[in-house]
Design a protein around this motif. Structure first.
Motif, PDB file in Angstrom:
ATOM      1  N   TYR A 234       0.831  -1.204   0.000  1.00 41.24           N
ATOM      2  CA  TYR A 234       0.000   0.000   0.000  1.00 41.24           C
ATOM      3  C   TYR A 234       0.874   1.267   0.000  1.00 41.24           C
ATOM      4  CZ  TYR A 234      -3.335   3.302   2.256  1.00 41.24           C
ATOM      5  OH  TYR A 234      -4.124   4.359   2.592  1.00 41.24           O
ATOM      6  N   GLY A 235       1.950   1.243   0.768  1.00 43.42           N
ATOM      7  CA  GLY A 235       2.873   2.383   0.803  1.00 43.42           C
ATOM      8  C   GLY A 235       3.500   2.634  -0.561  1.00 43.42           C
ATOM      9  N   VAL A 236       3.822   1.541  -1.274  1.00 43.14           N
ATOM     10  CA  VAL A 236       4.383   1.684  -2.621  1.00 43.14           C
ATOM     11  C   VAL A 236       3.340   2.310  -3.559  1.00 43.14           C
ATOM     12  CG1 VAL A 236       5.247   0.408  -4.632  1.00 43.14           C
ATOM     13  CG2 VAL A 236       6.077  -0.164  -2.346  1.00 43.14           C
ATOM     14  N   MET A 237       2.075   1.922  -3.408  1.00 47.78           N
ATOM     15  CA  MET A 237       1.002   2.524  -4.219  1.00 47.78           C
ATOM     16  C   MET A 237       0.894   4.025  -3.934  1.00 47.78           C
ATOM     17  SD  MET A 237      -0.309   0.174  -6.121  1.00 47.78           S
ATOM     18  CE  MET A 237      -1.603   1.233  -6.753  1.00 47.78           C
ATOM     19  N   ILE A 238       0.921   4.388  -2.655  1.00 49.83           N
ATOM     20  CA  ILE A 238       0.824   5.793  -2.265  1.00 49.83           C
ATOM     21  C   ILE A 238       2.043   6.558  -2.808  1.00 49.83           C
ATOM     22  CG2 ILE A 238       0.822   7.394  -0.286  1.00 49.83           C
ATOM     23  CD1 ILE A 238      -1.849   6.037  -0.445  1.00 49.83           C
ATOM     24  N   TYR A 239       3.207   5.893  -2.740  1.00 51.71           N
ATOM     25  CA  TYR A 239       4.418   6.498  -3.317  1.00 51.71           C
ATOM     26  C   TYR A 239       4.225   6.774  -4.808  1.00 51.71           C
ATOM     27  CZ  TYR A 239       8.996   6.752  -5.498  1.00 51.71           C
ATOM     28  OH  TYR A 239      10.053   7.140  -6.272  1.00 51.71           O
ATOM     29  N   SER A 240       3.665   5.800  -5.545  1.00 54.60           N
ATOM     30  CA  SER A 240       3.448   5.977  -6.990  1.00 54.60           C
ATOM     31  C   SER A 240       2.541   7.175  -7.260  1.00 54.60           C
ATOM     32  CB  SER A 240       2.789   4.742  -7.601  1.00 54.60           C
ATOM     33  OG  SER A 240       3.491   3.589  -7.261  1.00 54.60           O
ATOM     34  N   ILE A 241       1.504   7.300  -6.433  1.00 51.62           N
ATOM     35  CA  ILE A 241       0.580   8.428  -6.599  1.00 51.62           C
ATOM     36  C   ILE A 241       1.314   9.748  -6.334  1.00 51.62           C
ATOM     37  CG2 ILE A 241      -1.480   9.555  -5.640  1.00 51.62           C
ATOM     38  CD1 ILE A 241      -2.522   6.668  -5.024  1.00 51.62           C
ATOM     39  N   ALA A 242       2.059   9.787  -5.240  1.00 53.18           N
ATOM     40  CA  ALA A 242       2.766  11.022  -4.875  1.00 53.18           C
ATOM     41  C   ALA A 242       3.812  11.382  -5.933  1.00 53.18           C
ATOM     42  CB  ALA A 242       3.423  10.853  -3.496  1.00 53.18           C
ATOM     43  N   ARG A 243       4.490  10.356  -6.465  1.00 53.60           N
ATOM     44  CA  ARG A 243       5.508  10.591  -7.485  1.00 53.60           C
ATOM     45  C   ARG A 243       4.853  11.098  -8.779  1.00 53.60           C
ATOM     46  NH1 ARG A 243      10.180  12.610  -8.866  1.00 53.60           N
ATOM     47  NH2 ARG A 243      10.898  11.757 -10.823  1.00 53.60           N
ATOM     48  N   GLN A 244       3.736  10.489  -9.166  1.00 56.00           N
ATOM     49  CA  GLN A 244       3.017  10.915 -10.368  1.00 56.00           C
ATOM     50  C   GLN A 244       2.564  12.372 -10.229  1.00 56.00           C
ATOM     51  OE1 GLN A 244       2.659   9.451 -13.213  1.00 56.00           O
ATOM     52  NE2 GLN A 244       1.276  10.973 -14.101  1.00 56.00           N
ATOM     53  N   LYS A 245       2.046  12.723  -9.068  1.00 56.24           N
ATOM     54  CA  LYS A 245       1.591  14.093  -8.851  1.00 56.24           C
ATOM     55  C   LYS A 245       2.763  15.072  -8.846  1.00 56.24           C
ATOM     56  CE  LYS A 245      -1.992  14.744  -6.089  1.00 56.24           C
ATOM     57  NZ  LYS A 245      -3.130  14.604  -5.146  1.00 56.24           N
ATOM     58  N   THR A 246       3.903  14.611  -8.322  1.00 55.99           N
ATOM     59  CA  THR A 246       5.110  15.445  -8.319  1.00 55.99           C
ATOM     60  C   THR A 246       5.541  15.742  -9.759  1.00 55.99           C
ATOM     61  OG1 THR A 246       5.812  14.511  -6.205  1.00 55.99           O
ATOM     62  CG2 THR A 246       7.515  15.572  -7.532  1.00 55.99           C
ATOM     63  N   ILE A 247       5.515  14.705 -10.596  1.00 55.13           N
ATOM     64  CA  ILE A 247       5.897  14.883 -12.006  1.00 55.13           C
ATOM     65  C   ILE A 247       4.925  15.843 -12.691  1.00 55.13           C
ATOM     66  CG2 ILE A 247       6.044  13.695 -14.253  1.00 55.13           C
ATOM     67  CD1 ILE A 247       7.016  11.199 -12.612  1.00 55.13           C
ATOM     68  N   GLU A 248       3.619  15.635 -12.443  1.00 53.19           N
ATOM     69  CA  GLU A 248       2.610  16.494 -13.074  1.00 53.19           C
ATOM     70  C   GLU A 248       2.732  17.957 -12.645  1.00 53.19           C
ATOM     71  OE1 GLU A 248      -1.195  14.704 -12.296  1.00 53.19           O
ATOM     72  OE2 GLU A 248      -0.662  12.878 -13.393  1.00 53.19           O
ATOM     73  N   HIS A 249       3.231  18.166 -11.427  1.00 52.52           N
ATOM     74  CA  HIS A 249       3.390  19.543 -10.939  1.00 52.52           C
ATOM     75  C   HIS A 249       4.781  20.106 -11.202  1.00 52.52           C
ATOM     76  CE1 HIS A 249      -0.180  18.234  -8.567  1.00 52.52           C
ATOM     77  NE2 HIS A 249      -0.589  19.400  -8.997  1.00 52.52           N
ATOM     78  N   GLY A 250       5.519  19.467 -12.092  1.00 51.27           N
ATOM     79  CA  GLY A 250       6.800  20.041 -12.513  1.00 51.27           C
ATOM     80  C   GLY A 250       7.994  19.626 -11.683  1.00 51.27           C
ATOM     81  N   GLY A 251       7.893  18.466 -11.014  1.00 49.78           N
ATOM     82  CA  GLY A 251       9.031  17.931 -10.272  1.00 49.78           C
ATOM     83  C   GLY A 251       9.148  18.488  -8.868  1.00 49.78           C
ATOM     84  N   VAL A 252      10.207  18.062  -8.192  1.00 48.03           N
ATOM     85  CA  VAL A 252      10.450  18.529  -6.821  1.00 48.03           C
ATOM     86  C   VAL A 252      10.954  19.964  -6.896  1.00 48.03           C
ATOM     87  CG1 VAL A 252      11.717  18.114  -4.696  1.00 48.03           C
ATOM     88  CG2 VAL A 252      11.040  16.188  -6.117  1.00 48.03           C
ATOM     89  N   GLN A 253      10.105  20.904  -6.557  1.00 49.94           N
ATOM     90  CA  GLN A 253      10.474  22.320  -6.655  1.00 49.94           C
ATOM     91  C   GLN A 253      11.271  22.702  -5.419  1.00 49.94           C
ATOM     92  OE1 GLN A 253       9.150  24.787  -8.914  1.00 49.94           O
ATOM     93  NE2 GLN A 253       8.009  23.330 -10.178  1.00 49.94           N
ATOM     94  N   ASP A 254      12.572  22.765  -5.566  1.00 51.25           N
ATOM     95  CA  ASP A 254      13.350  23.220  -4.425  1.00 51.25           C
ATOM     96  C   ASP A 254      13.389  24.739  -4.413  1.00 51.25           C
ATOM     97  OD1 ASP A 254      13.880  20.964  -2.975  1.00 51.25           O
ATOM     98  OD2 ASP A 254      15.558  20.391  -4.255  1.00 51.25           O
ATOM     99  N   GLN A 255      13.596  25.280  -3.262  1.00 50.73           N
ATOM    100  CA  GLN A 255      13.534  26.733  -3.111  1.00 50.73           C
ATOM    101  C   GLN A 255      14.578  27.439  -3.955  1.00 50.73           C
ATOM    102  OE1 GLN A 255      12.776  24.629  -0.885  1.00 50.73           O
ATOM    103  NE2 GLN A 255      10.712  25.321  -0.488  1.00 50.73           N
ATOM    104  N   VAL A 256      15.726  26.805  -4.097  1.00 49.43           N
ATOM    105  CA  VAL A 256      16.785  27.418  -4.888  1.00 49.43           C
ATOM    106  C   VAL A 256      16.290  27.641  -6.317  1.00 49.43           C
ATOM    107  CG1 VAL A 256      19.171  27.197  -5.632  1.00 49.43           C
ATOM    108  CG2 VAL A 256      18.457  26.203  -3.474  1.00 49.43           C
ATOM    109  N   ALA A 257      15.658  26.588  -6.848  1.00 48.31           N
ATOM    110  CA  ALA A 257      15.120  26.673  -8.208  1.00 48.31           C
ATOM    111  C   ALA A 257      14.056  27.766  -8.285  1.00 48.31           C
ATOM    112  CB  ALA A 257      14.523  25.331  -8.615  1.00 48.31           C
ATOM    113  N   ARG A 258      13.210  27.808  -7.284  1.00 41.58           N
ATOM    114  CA  ARG A 258      12.127  28.782  -7.274  1.00 41.58           C
ATOM    115  C   ARG A 258      12.631  30.208  -7.258  1.00 41.58           C
ATOM    116  NH1 ARG A 258       7.917  26.806  -2.848  1.00 41.58           N
ATOM    117  NH2 ARG A 258       7.337  24.844  -3.840  1.00 41.58           N
TER     118      ARG A 258
END
Lengths: 264, 264
Positions: A234-258
């Motif tokens: 179940y945790g792996v499924m939740i990870y897949s969802i979180a990763r997919q949403k991260t990709i859809e929102h343009g990746g891990v936005q670190d503050q430096v990049a922002r």
């Protein structure tokens, strides 16, 4: 107090499956913690809750492993004597009473809600999950079939309520998501239904005429497999969802990049 | 030294609750450490102090778990013999004398003070917390009711002082905060009041006529539940406050990003 004789096969199956579950929880713990940095900060908390769940489950499997070893003795003629009084099966319930509410928190955290809606979902789902486990325990330790069925039925009420919340009330939030996330979410919900379905079957083993060593083996095997799927899987499924949403929102936005973007 | 006979139910309740508290402290430790990266660096120290508190508490529950197992023996006819001389209850006081002052530090760190005000609050609150625990211990190990009441009363003085500081003197700093933070802060202060209220009740169990195995069970159950709420639960409240403040201040501002802005 009850004493059972387990065949060598039954003993080995339980012993190795408990050890396997401990290993899987430990492995999942490392993955969730390490891979959390591939998840945007908005959804990262769900990974931390995942890590906490499998860590607590791993701790309990470590204890169950020791307790099972302590409660069994190799017999002269092969097979093992199992002394129920020396085996603390309550570790499972203690584990569930902490982790099952957290599984609900994890699910809510990966979805996008405003703060007050999120709080409401977390409150009602954790309370229902807590009641589901707490009401099951008196039936687990009961020997009379009527008690087993009474507590089993009471425990089913919050279970049905949770299924309703997950399928119906969370539906609106899920429909906002991309098609890919919706598919992952549907699979996650099916995983909840199938894995959670194992617990009542294992719980009802004594009522269904499975007795003694066979019932004990069925119960332990069912619980181990269900725990691996319902926590690590179940945790792996939740990870897949979180990763997919991260990709859809343009990746891990670190503050430096922002901060490099003047428009922000 | 006292020897008690615990019923199987009493033994299992204490045993499993100690194990549960250990699991909860471990889980909380992982969460506070991991989730600290969702907190702005200004308030992150409160998460580290939270992690230290539950780690130290987890260590002590590990010791208490071992000590309780060492002090109890399964009796032939069911039930357990408990030998008080073999059980080191002082682990709890050693734990509190370290962690309760730190709980106060954690609270002050999540609020916005200038350096000298912060130091003053930390100094007076940690000293009061230390005295509260230190003065309770002679009463805990006393058997005479007069001693229990005397030390209990002395210990209450710093307790009342701390409640006064938390409710009254910290009030100004709290009124500067957003409405949402103020609500969280009010809940945190209520949590302190309710959980800390359990300790004197458990402490007074012998005076209130609860004796032998029942008093022992009440005491252990009360302490375990209060410790989970006052450390892990309280830490989650402090996390919510820190996270809310982080969101209000524009997310986790990393130093690299800041130094890139000449205006700062």
């Amino acid at each position: 107090m009850e004493t059972l004789t387990l065949s060598a096969g039954q003993y080995n199956l339980i012993y190795n499956l408990i050890s396997m579950t401990l290993a899987v929880m430990g492995g999942a713990f490392i993955f969730f913690l390490a891979a959390s940095n591939r998840i945007s900060r908005d959804h990262r908390a769900s990974m931390y809750v995942s890590a906490v769940i499998v860590a607590i489950a791993g701790y309990h499997y470590f204890r169950i492993f020791g307790s099972f070893g302590h409660a069994t003795t190799l017999l002269e003629g092969g097979g093992y004597e199992f002394q129920a009084a020396l085996f603390n099966d309550a570790y499972r319930y203690v584990d569930w009473i902490i982790t099952v509410p957290l599984l609900m928190v994890e699910l809510v955290l990966v979805l996008d809600f405003d703060d007050s809606t999120r709080r409401k979902f977390i409150a009602k789902m954790t309370i229902a999950a807590f009641l589901m486990i707490a009401l099951g325990y008196p039936g687990e330790i009961a020997t009379a079939q009527s008690s087993i069925l009474l507590w089993g039925t009471l425990s089913t009420i919050p279970f049905v309520y949770l299924v309703y919340v997950i399928w119906s009330e969370l539906g609106d939030a899920i429909e906002q998501e991309s098609e890919r996330v919706q598919i992952l979410m549907r699979n996650t919900r099916l995983l909840i239904l199938f894995t959670w379905g194992v617990y009542p079957i294992a719980y009802l083993a004594p009522v269904m005429g499975l007795e003694g060593a066979t019932a004990m083996t069925t119960l332990q095997v069912g619980y181990c497999i269900a725990d691996m799927a319902a926590k690590a899987g179940y945790g792996v499924m939740i990870y897949s969802i979180a990763r997919q949403k991260t990709i859809e929102h343009g990746g891990v936005q670190d503050q430096v990049a922002r901060s490099a973007q003047p428009a922000e």
